[in-house]
Enzyme design. Structure first.
Site, PDB file in Angstrom:
ATOM      1  N   SER A   2      -2.265  -8.073 -33.147  1.00  0.00           N
ATOM      2  CA  SER A   2      -2.013  -9.051 -32.170  1.00  0.00           C
ATOM      3  C   SER A   2      -2.527  -8.359 -30.731  1.00  0.00           C
ATOM      4  O   SER A   2      -2.668  -7.157 -30.816  1.00  0.00           O
ATOM      5  CB  SER A   2      -0.486  -9.542 -31.927  1.00  0.00           C
ATOM      6  OG  SER A   2      -0.369 -10.263 -30.703  1.00  0.00           O
ATOM      7  N   TYR A  44       8.094  -7.215 -32.292  1.00  0.00           N
ATOM      8  CA  TYR A  44       6.739  -7.709 -32.498  1.00  0.00           C
ATOM      9  C   TYR A  44       5.814  -6.599 -32.013  1.00  0.00           C
ATOM     10  O   TYR A  44       4.785  -6.516 -32.599  1.00  0.00           O
ATOM     11  CB  TYR A  44       6.659  -8.880 -31.607  1.00  0.00           C
ATOM     12  CG  TYR A  44       5.402  -9.797 -32.103  1.00  0.00           C
ATOM     13  CD1 TYR A  44       5.348 -10.422 -33.081  1.00  0.00           C
ATOM     14  CD2 TYR A  44       4.268  -9.544 -31.178  1.00  0.00           C
ATOM     15  CE1 TYR A  44       3.987 -11.104 -33.478  1.00  0.00           C
ATOM     16  CE2 TYR A  44       3.091 -10.442 -31.556  1.00  0.00           C
ATOM     17  CZ  TYR A  44       3.021 -11.247 -32.581  1.00  0.00           C
ATOM     18  OH  TYR A  44       1.996 -11.720 -33.020  1.00  0.00           O
TER      19      TYR A  44
HETATM   20  P1  NAD Z   1       2.578 -19.275 -38.491  1.00  0.00           P
HETATM   21  O1  NAD Z   1       3.931 -19.338 -38.222  1.00  0.00           O
HETATM   22  O2  NAD Z   1       1.645 -20.843 -38.276  1.00  0.00           O
HETATM   23  O3  NAD Z   1       2.071 -18.921 -39.759  1.00  0.00           O
HETATM   24  C1  NAD Z   1       2.611 -17.865 -40.545  1.00  0.00           C
HETATM   25  C2  NAD Z   1       2.953 -18.158 -42.107  1.00  0.00           C
HETATM   26  O4  NAD Z   1       3.461 -16.741 -42.586  1.00  0.00           O
HETATM   27  C3  NAD Z   1       3.809 -19.122 -42.326  1.00  0.00           C
HETATM   28  O5  NAD Z   1       3.366 -19.974 -43.371  1.00  0.00           O
HETATM   29  C4  NAD Z   1       5.011 -18.295 -42.843  1.00  0.00           C
HETATM   30  O6  NAD Z   1       5.687 -19.225 -44.032  1.00  0.00           O
HETATM   31  C5  NAD Z   1       4.674 -17.268 -43.634  1.00  0.00           C
HETATM   32  N1  NAD Z   1       5.452 -16.278 -43.638  1.00  0.00           N
HETATM   33  C6  NAD Z   1       6.404 -15.625 -42.627  1.00  0.00           C
HETATM   34  N2  NAD Z   1       7.285 -14.623 -42.966  1.00  0.00           N
HETATM   35  C7  NAD Z   1       6.805 -14.515 -44.270  1.00  0.00           C
HETATM   36  C8  NAD Z   1       7.192 -13.581 -45.368  1.00  0.00           C
HETATM   37  N3  NAD Z   1       8.389 -12.541 -45.060  1.00  0.00           N
HETATM   38  N4  NAD Z   1       6.585 -13.560 -46.471  1.00  0.00           N
HETATM   39  C9  NAD Z   1       5.397 -14.190 -46.543  1.00  0.00           C
HETATM   40  N5  NAD Z   1       5.055 -15.379 -45.865  1.00  0.00           N
HETATM   41  C10 NAD Z   1       5.527 -15.177 -44.621  1.00  0.00           C
HETATM   42  O7  NAD Z   1       1.803 -18.147 -37.562  1.00  0.00           O
HETATM   43  P2  NAD Z   1       0.406 -17.789 -37.232  1.00  0.00           P
HETATM   44  O8  NAD Z   1       0.204 -18.064 -35.865  1.00  0.00           O
HETATM   45  O9  NAD Z   1      -0.778 -18.433 -38.248  1.00  0.00           O
HETATM   46  O10 NAD Z   1       0.448 -16.231 -37.474  1.00  0.00           O
HETATM   47  C11 NAD Z   1      -0.265 -15.619 -38.527  1.00  0.00           C
HETATM   48  C12 NAD Z   1      -0.247 -14.120 -38.201  1.00  0.00           C
HETATM   49  O11 NAD Z   1      -1.109 -13.907 -36.865  1.00  0.00           O
HETATM   50  C13 NAD Z   1       1.024 -13.630 -37.613  1.00  0.00           C
HETATM   51  O12 NAD Z   1       1.016 -12.157 -38.341  1.00  0.00           O
HETATM   52  C14 NAD Z   1       1.227 -13.445 -36.283  1.00  0.00           C
HETATM   53  O13 NAD Z   1       2.106 -12.402 -35.668  1.00  0.00           O
HETATM   54  C15 NAD Z   1      -0.119 -13.333 -35.980  1.00  0.00           C
HETATM   55  N6  NAD Z   1      -0.716 -13.541 -34.609  1.00  0.00           N
HETATM   56  C16 NAD Z   1      -0.599 -15.216 -34.245  1.00  0.00           C
HETATM   57  C17 NAD Z   1      -1.158 -15.276 -33.055  1.00  0.00           C
HETATM   58  C18 NAD Z   1      -1.035 -16.586 -32.578  1.00  0.00           C
HETATM   59  O14 NAD Z   1      -1.166 -16.991 -31.304  1.00  0.00           O
HETATM   60  N7  NAD Z   1      -0.818 -17.834 -33.475  1.00  0.00           N
HETATM   61  C19 NAD Z   1      -1.182 -14.291 -32.030  1.00  0.00           C
HETATM   62  C20 NAD Z   1      -1.463 -13.084 -32.420  1.00  0.00           C
HETATM   63  C21 NAD Z   1      -0.925 -12.737 -33.589  1.00  0.00           C
END
Ligand code: NAD
Length: 261
Positions: free
Chosen positions: A146, A159
């Site tokens: 991230s 985080y």
């Molecule tokens: P999201 O919440 O839409 O999707 C995350 C998915 O991970 C969900 O389907 C959830 O059920 C699953 N999940 C959560 N805990 C889990 C576990 N213990 N075991 C298995 N699955 C699990 O979020 P996203 O935005 O798609 O995020 C995906 C990744 O991207 C994450 O690592 C997040 O930190 C990272 N990220 C997202 C952003 C953003 O702006 N969306 C920015 C930087 C990093």
């Protein structure tokens, strides 16, 4: 349409939503066989439905697992290999944001929970997938870090610690495994509009979160949130053979915001 993933097996965690879902759709469009992992089985079914709408003949294995539990990670890797005999690409992506708070109020349980999923989960995934890829003599891993893994953001102790840890794991293991034909990268997304970011804005103001979102993107050079598909294109490229000499690198995808002073 290019077929970069013909005869290739791609494993994705957090595939039920957001970045994992968008990347799953992109690599299947390009011919991949999929193994999709998430804690939430309903959302996995939803992703499968979306995939079959675009690619009706797609092969999609769904595995419900908690990435913070090592035995469940071992199991999702084993099931993938039992089904497809190999793993060519691994998007090690599942993660949560956690609650927002000052460090002293952050909460020890919350810290352990966030680190348990975001950092331990990524480590377990690499540990078991690397064993498979090393035997094959090939493979590409993309870990989801991230901007919070390369910059301080504030109010996100768990985080920030976990995502900086993902960057460290990526650099360390990339250097170890390059000699085995394996490349390991991390992506550092900025704010991409997924359910996670929606939840984060709602933590700030549950009623007016859309307005909060508009204010939030003002400092961004592109004045908008990223789209999950934009991350999907990057992940597909990084998992493909075209990115085989990109190793131990962290690639921001944030509209340029992390380079701004
Ligand atoms: P999201 O919440 O839409 O999707 C995350 C998915 O991970 C969900 O389907 C959830 O059920 C699953 N999940 C959560 N805990 C889990 C576990 N213990 N075991 C298995 N699955 C699990 O979020 P996203 O935005 O798609 O995020 C995906 C990744 O991207 C994450 O690592 C997040 O930190 C990272 N990220 C997202 C952003 C953003 O702006 N969306 C920015 C930087 C990093």
């Amino acid at each position: 349409m290019s077929n970069r993933f013909e005869d290739k097996v791609v494993l994705i965690t957090g595939a039920g939503s957001g970045l994992g879902q968008a990347s799953a759709i992109q690599v299947t469009k390009e011919g991949a066989k999929l193994s999709l992992v998430d804690l939430n089985s309903d959302s996995l079914e939803e992703t499968k439905k979306l995939i079959l709408k675009t690619v009706p003949e797609a092969e999609v294995l769904l595995i419900t697992a908690d990435v913070s539990k090592e035995d469940e990670v071992k199991n999702y890797v084993n099931k993938t290999v039992e089904t497809y005999s190999r793993i060519d690409g691994f998007f090690n992506n599942a993660g949560i944001e956690g609650k927002q708070n000052l460090t002293e109020e952050y909460g020890t349980d919350e810290f352990h929970k966030v680190v348990g999923i975001n950092l331990n989960g990524v480590f377990y995934g690499m540990k078991y997938v690397l064993e498979v890829m090393k035997k094959q003599g090939s493979g590409s891993i993309v870990n989801t870090a991230s901007v919070g893994g390369i910059r301080g953001i504030g109010n996100q102790s768990g985080y920030a610690a976990s995502k900086h840890g993902v960057v460290g794991l990526t650099r360390n293991s990339g250097i170890e495994y390059g000699q085995f034909g394996i490349s390991i990268k991390a992506i550092a997304p900025g704010a991409i509009m997924t359910p996670m970011v929606e939840g984060s804005l709602k933590q700030i103001d549950p009623e007016n979160w859309e307005e909060v979102g508009k204010q939030f993107v003002q400092p961004n050079p592109m004045k908008r949130f990223g789209k999950p598909e934009e991350v999907g294109y990057l992940v597909a490229f990084l998992l493909s053979d075209q990115a085989s000499y990109i190793n131990a690198a962290v690639i921001p995808i944030d509209g340029g915001q992390s380079y701004k002073y």
